[in-house]
Scaffold this motif. Sequence first.
Motif, mmCIF file in Angstrom:
data_model
loop_
_atom_site.group_PDB
_atom_site.id
_atom_site.type_symbol
_atom_site.label_atom_id
_atom_site.label_comp_id
_atom_site.label_asym_id
_atom_site.label_seq_id
_atom_site.Cartn_x
_atom_site.Cartn_y
_atom_site.Cartn_z
ATOM 1 N N GLN A 361 -27.817 42.300 -13.919
ATOM 2 C CA GLN A 361 -28.860 40.963 -14.023
ATOM 3 C C GLN A 361 -28.795 40.256 -15.210
ATOM 4 N N ARG A 362 -28.337 40.814 -16.326
ATOM 5 C CA ARG A 362 -28.226 39.834 -17.633
ATOM 6 C C ARG A 362 -26.844 38.959 -17.140
ATOM 7 N N ARG A 363 -25.905 39.518 -16.441
ATOM 8 C CA ARG A 363 -24.921 38.640 -16.022
ATOM 9 C C ARG A 363 -25.100 37.536 -14.912
ATOM 10 N N ALA A 364 -26.082 37.990 -14.206
ATOM 11 C CA ALA A 364 -26.550 37.165 -12.881
ATOM 12 C C ALA A 364 -28.184 37.022 -12.778
ATOM 13 N N PRO A 365 -28.587 36.543 -13.760
ATOM 14 C CA PRO A 365 -30.196 36.640 -13.658
ATOM 15 C C PRO A 365 -30.648 35.918 -12.576
ATOM 16 N N GLN A 366 -30.202 35.076 -11.721
ATOM 17 C CA GLN A 366 -30.916 34.594 -10.510
ATOM 18 C C GLN A 366 -30.438 35.371 -9.114
ATOM 19 N N ASP A 367 -29.668 36.347 -9.313
ATOM 20 C CA ASP A 367 -29.442 37.048 -7.937
ATOM 21 C C ASP A 367 -30.690 37.832 -7.508
ATOM 22 N N MET A 368 -30.985 37.713 -6.383
ATOM 23 C CA MET A 368 -32.429 38.372 -5.829
ATOM 24 C C MET A 368 -31.941 39.481 -5.454
ATOM 25 N N SER A 369 -30.514 40.053 -5.076
ATOM 26 C CA SER A 369 -30.462 41.382 -4.525
ATOM 27 C C SER A 369 -30.529 42.254 -5.848
ATOM 28 N N ILE A 370 -29.934 41.773 -7.043
ATOM 29 C CA ILE A 370 -30.100 42.841 -8.181
ATOM 30 C C ILE A 370 -31.722 42.953 -8.574
ATOM 31 N N ALA A 371 -32.335 41.756 -8.638
ATOM 32 C CA ALA A 371 -33.703 41.817 -8.860
ATOM 33 C C ALA A 371 -34.518 42.616 -7.983
ATOM 34 N N GLU A 372 -34.231 42.598 -6.818
ATOM 35 C CA GLU A 372 -35.025 43.576 -5.760
ATOM 36 C C GLU A 372 -34.709 44.912 -6.063
ATOM 37 N N GLU A 373 -33.421 45.227 -6.258
ATOM 38 C CA GLU A 373 -32.832 46.743 -6.554
ATOM 39 C C GLU A 373 -33.692 47.196 -7.772
ATOM 40 N N LEU A 374 -33.720 46.116 -8.664
ATOM 41 C CA LEU A 374 -34.204 46.796 -9.854
ATOM 42 C C LEU A 374 -35.762 46.995 -9.648
ATOM 43 N N ARG A 375 -36.356 45.899 -9.032
ATOM 44 C CA ARG A 375 -37.923 46.417 -8.627
ATOM 45 C C ARG A 375 -38.210 47.827 -8.051
ATOM 46 N N SER A 376 -37.228 48.033 -6.940
ATOM 47 C CA SER A 376 -37.224 49.091 -6.474
ATOM 48 C C SER A 376 -37.282 50.222 -7.084
ATOM 49 N N LEU A 377 -36.241 50.330 -8.054
ATOM 50 C CA LEU A 377 -36.240 51.462 -8.693
ATOM 51 C C LEU A 377 -37.106 51.653 -9.603
ATOM 52 N N GLU A 378 -38.023 50.561 -10.159
ATOM 53 C CA GLU A 378 -39.032 50.615 -10.975
ATOM 54 C C GLU A 378 -40.184 51.073 -10.209
ATOM 55 N N ASP A 379 -40.320 50.908 -9.080
ATOM 56 C CA ASP A 379 -41.404 51.427 -8.269
ATOM 57 C C ASP A 379 -41.173 52.986 -8.028
#
Length: 475
Positions: A361-379
């Motif tokens: 995510q630090r390398r691609a902060p706008q990438d929605m796939s990474i953001a969604e995967e991180l949110r899912s993992l946090e949940d």
Amino acid sequence: MENLENPDVADDDVLDYTDQVYTEDKSHKIRISNGISLRDLNSDGIVFHPEIEEEAGREEGSRNYFSNHLEEIEKLLAERQVEDEEEDLAENENLSEFEAAMRKMKDISGGDGGVMKRVVLDGLQTPGSVPADSTITIHYSLQLEGQDEPFDSSVLRGRPERYKLGDGQLIEGLEVGVRTMKKGEKAQFLIDWMYAYGQYGCPPRIPPRTACMALVELLDFVEEGQAEALLAMGVEDRNKKHNYPDTEKVVRIEHNNGNNYVRKEEWKMALRHYDRGIKLLQEVSLANREEEERRQRILLKLQLNTAHCCLKVKWPKKACIACREALDIEKENTKALFRFGKAKRMLEDYDSAKELLTKAQRRAPQDMSIAEELRSLEDQLSREKNNEKALCMNMFKTAGDVKRDQVEGEFYSTMLQELELFQEQPENEMSFPAQFSVVEMKAVRAAANKLEMEVRMEEDHRGNKKVRVIKSVRE
């Protein structure tokens, strides 16, 4: 970065015969009633007479094999009527069905008339005809003269089938015919017995020396011979005969074939091609730094694609290996970090997964796939933490109940006396209002168990709960 949000993808609906391994089924051995002469085997052959016990209903089931496929059969029959019926009757009045069909066909078997062909639907001209060592995906139907129904049909089975040419899975006439076809082409072949099932046929369904008619649709083909030929050679011998540019050409074919299967979501077939390309590049000799850089660029793509496919088929360990190899080539590659994180999550290594996904995510902060995967993992981590907390609370609560239970002997004694009196009565059960505490309910169960009685907690239609104690039935 491509969208990897949906890892659950169904397997391709193709019956694959390209990697068949024989395993003996000991439960289906068949005895031969007559002896075998080696002299006969070396001359004209021999007819075996197996001792087979007929299964109940087997014959009836065979007769009704196509009864549930009337629409498909009608479609197959309709495809054969490509000429005007009145013209056929006038022109071919004294000819058999196959003889009449042969007049509209051309010989493709070298002049002996063993395989005749008629194109029903033209295919794509750009890819050309099928190479000798290709993997093909086809729909086909095989029919004997005078039969209304095919004796073998992938169409009626409802799934196309995949074969590797030259493996002996197809009869010779079909292999000869398919090699003349274009992608998307549909053709009709009249196959003589020499190119079909031979002198003895395949009784009882196919009589000896019997020709057959085949209707074939070539859905796809992939050329595979070059990579397999190189891999069949020893590494030293291969590098002596083929330099890096030669090997790279073959690898690019494998890369392209794998990508084609990815577009069709046939992940395992794609992996087969990527694996071959990787192995060739890993073993090739390099002449200079330029070749090394070219090899690394292609290897990176192949490893990333391998990880992508492994995630789709739920092979996280192999995906991790591919991602490590990719990161060895390019240390901070975003796709490798992302897919590595997904693979680690599948392996339930959540700390590593979070670390890798955060780097991505630090390398691609706008990438929605990474953001969604991180949110899912946090949940997921939050839910598991809450579940663990609730489990610990229940454990402490149970320990407290046990302690209190030790000082609640008086209630237990009272309940035991009451149940002993109930045991002497003729009634089979007694009820209590469901007003007991957890400790008291344990005492009730303990007293009932001692007297071999059953305790049930029930609720009526109005939502009122009660405790029933039932005497055990003595035989």
